[in-house]
Every structure is written in structure tokens, then in C-alpha cells.
Design a protein around this motif. Structure first.
Motif, PDB file in Angstrom:
ATOM      1  N   ARG A   1       0.846  -1.191   0.000  1.00  0.00           N
ATOM      2  CA  ARG A   1       0.000   0.000   0.000  1.00  0.00           C
ATOM      3  C   ARG A   1       0.885   1.246   0.000  1.00  0.00           C
ATOM      4  N   TYR A   2       0.384   2.276  -0.644  1.00  0.00           N
ATOM      5  CA  TYR A   2       1.115   3.533  -0.766  1.00  0.00           C
ATOM      6  C   TYR A   2       0.392   4.612   0.012  1.00  0.00           C
ATOM      7  N   ARG A   3       1.179   5.588   0.496  1.00  0.00           N
ATOM      8  CA  ARG A   3       0.614   6.728   1.219  1.00  0.00           C
ATOM      9  C   ARG A   3       1.466   7.966   0.951  1.00  0.00           C
ATOM     10  N   ILE A   4       0.875   9.108   1.188  1.00  0.00           N
ATOM     11  CA  ILE A   4       1.593  10.376   1.049  1.00  0.00           C
ATOM     12  C   ILE A   4       2.646  10.440   2.150  1.00  0.00           C
ATOM     13  N   ALA A   5       3.847  10.850   1.796  1.00  0.00           N
ATOM     14  CA  ALA A   5       4.948  10.871   2.751  1.00  0.00           C
ATOM     15  C   ALA A   5       4.838  12.017   3.754  1.00  0.00           C
ATOM     16  N   GLY A   6       4.182  13.088   3.399  1.00  0.00           N
ATOM     17  CA  GLY A   6       4.080  14.229   4.307  1.00  0.00           C
ATOM     18  C   GLY A   6       4.900  15.387   3.783  1.00  0.00           C
ATOM     19  N   GLY A   7       5.218  16.301   4.653  1.00  0.00           N
ATOM     20  CA  GLY A   7       6.042  17.439   4.294  1.00  0.00           C
ATOM     21  C   GLY A   7       5.409  18.350   3.260  1.00  0.00           C
ATOM     22  N   LEU A   8       6.233  18.831   2.360  1.00  0.00           N
ATOM     23  CA  LEU A   8       5.802  19.783   1.346  1.00  0.00           C
ATOM     24  C   LEU A   8       4.691  19.221   0.465  1.00  0.00           C
ATOM     25  N   ALA A   9       4.805  17.974   0.063  1.00  0.00           N
ATOM     26  CA  ALA A   9       3.790  17.379  -0.808  1.00  0.00           C
ATOM     27  C   ALA A   9       2.416  17.418  -0.141  1.00  0.00           C
ATOM     28  N   ARG A  10       2.336  17.058   1.116  1.00  0.00           N
ATOM     29  CA  ARG A  10       1.052  17.055   1.833  1.00  0.00           C
ATOM     30  C   ARG A  10       0.488  18.469   1.922  1.00  0.00           C
ATOM     31  N   ARG A  11       1.317  19.436   2.241  1.00  0.00           N
ATOM     32  CA  ARG A  11       0.837  20.825   2.352  1.00  0.00           C
ATOM     33  C   ARG A  11       0.350  21.346   1.006  1.00  0.00           C
ATOM     34  N   LEU A  12       1.062  21.031  -0.062  1.00  0.00           N
ATOM     35  CA  LEU A  12       0.635  21.472  -1.388  1.00  0.00           C
ATOM     36  C   LEU A  12      -0.653  20.776  -1.819  1.00  0.00           C
ATOM     37  N   LEU A  13      -0.799  19.505  -1.483  1.00  0.00           N
ATOM     38  CA  LEU A  13      -2.030  18.789  -1.824  1.00  0.00           C
ATOM     39  C   LEU A  13      -3.231  19.377  -1.094  1.00  0.00           C
ATOM     40  N   GLU A  14      -3.025  19.866   0.111  1.00  0.00           N
ATOM     41  CA  GLU A  14      -4.120  20.531   0.828  1.00  0.00           C
ATOM     42  C   GLU A  14      -4.551  21.791   0.094  1.00  0.00           C
ATOM     43  N   VAL A  15      -3.589  22.556  -0.409  1.00  0.00           N
ATOM     44  CA  VAL A  15      -3.902  23.774  -1.162  1.00  0.00           C
ATOM     45  C   VAL A  15      -4.594  23.421  -2.473  1.00  0.00           C
ATOM     46  N   VAL A  16      -4.041  22.454  -3.212  1.00  0.00           N
ATOM     47  CA  VAL A  16      -4.643  22.042  -4.485  1.00  0.00           C
ATOM     48  C   VAL A  16      -6.050  21.510  -4.257  1.00  0.00           C
ATOM     49  N   SER A  17      -6.249  20.764  -3.183  1.00  0.00           N
ATOM     50  CA  SER A  17      -7.561  20.195  -2.894  1.00  0.00           C
ATOM     51  C   SER A  17      -8.628  21.265  -2.727  1.00  0.00           C
TER      52      SER A  17
END
Length: 140
Positions: free
Chosen positions: A99-115
Motif C-alpha cells: 500500500r502507498y501513502r503520502i509521505a508528508g512534508g511539502l507534498a502534503r501541504r501542497l495537496l491541501e492547497v490544491v484540494s
């Protein structure tokens, strides 16, 4: 003291304080390169779709991701290899399943903005309650 590199100190500068500030914020070239890599990965619609699916639905295996985003298993696997190489997703094994998951950090913060812009509010099923009053809603 201004932080303009010596190789550029002979160049014409209109506002040395602003040039100093601009140069200072660009000083961490490793982090700047990492950020550019994350933004590059987010700039391709299939990779962005995979990341948003993981971000909102949680840990998913390749075949489930493929169905969710409308890609082949091999295309999803290829995209996940790239995303893993750049530290944006991690993989963990559950028996024979990966299973795969978001690692966190910058990617997670940017995905919150994009969402906020790209993901419509929807009721999510996989995160607990089946009671509609308590079911999480993506992109609130």
C-alpha cells in the motif's frame, strides 16, 4: 552586509536591500531543488490524480489506484516509482499487498492547497462512520 555573490557584485543593482533579500531566500539550493521536483511532480495530471487519491482516500494499492484514477496498473506503478524516488509517497507491505501513502512534508501541504481548488466536497466512505452525519467530507 549584502549577500550578493561575489561573482555578481559588479553587476548593476537598483535596490541592493531587495537584491540581498531575494538572494538570501534562494540560498538553500538543495531545498529549492527539492521543492521544484515536488512542484514538477504535481504538474502532471496523472501523478496529481494519484497523489490526490492517496491524500483523500488513504493508503491504496496499485490496482485500487489504477481503478480510481483510470490508468493501467503499469502506468500507476511507474508513476509511484517516480513519486517514491522524490520522497513524496512511501510504501508499506501488508502481507502480499503493498500500500502507498503520502509521505508528508511539502507534498502534503501542497495537496491541501490544491484540494481546496480541485476537489469538490464529497462524502468519503473508507474513513470510519457509515452514518452520513459523521462521514468525513473531502476538501472542507
Amino acid at each position: 552586509m549584502h549577500k550578493v555573490p561575489s561573482t555578481r557584485q559588479s553587476l548593476r543593482v537598483i535596490d541592493p536591500d531587495q537584491v540581498c533579500d531575494a538572494t538570501a531566500v534562494l540560498a538553500d539550493s538543495d531545498q529549492l531543488q527539492h521543492s521544484a521536483t515536488v512542484l514538477d511532480a504535481l504538474g502532471e495530471v496523472n501523478r496529481l490524480s494519484i497523489l490526490l487519491a492517496l491524500h483523500h482516500a488513504g493508503d491504496l494499492c496499485v490496482s485500487d489506484l489504477a481503478v480510481a484514477v483510470g490508468m493501467s496498473d503499469s502506468a500507476v506503478s511507474h508513476a509511484l516509482r517516480l513519486l517514491r524516488a522524490h520522497g513524496m509517497v512511501t510504501a508499506h507491505r501488508e502481507g502480499r499487498l503493498v500500500r502507498y501513502r503520502i509521505a508528508g512534508g511539502l507534498a502534503r501541504r501542497l495537496l491541501e492547497v490544491v484540494s481546496e481548488e480541485a476537489v469538490r466536497p464529497v462524502r468519503l466512505h473508507a474513513h470510519g462512520d457509515t452514518d452520513p452525519e459523521h462521514t468525513p467530507i473531502a476538501s472542507q
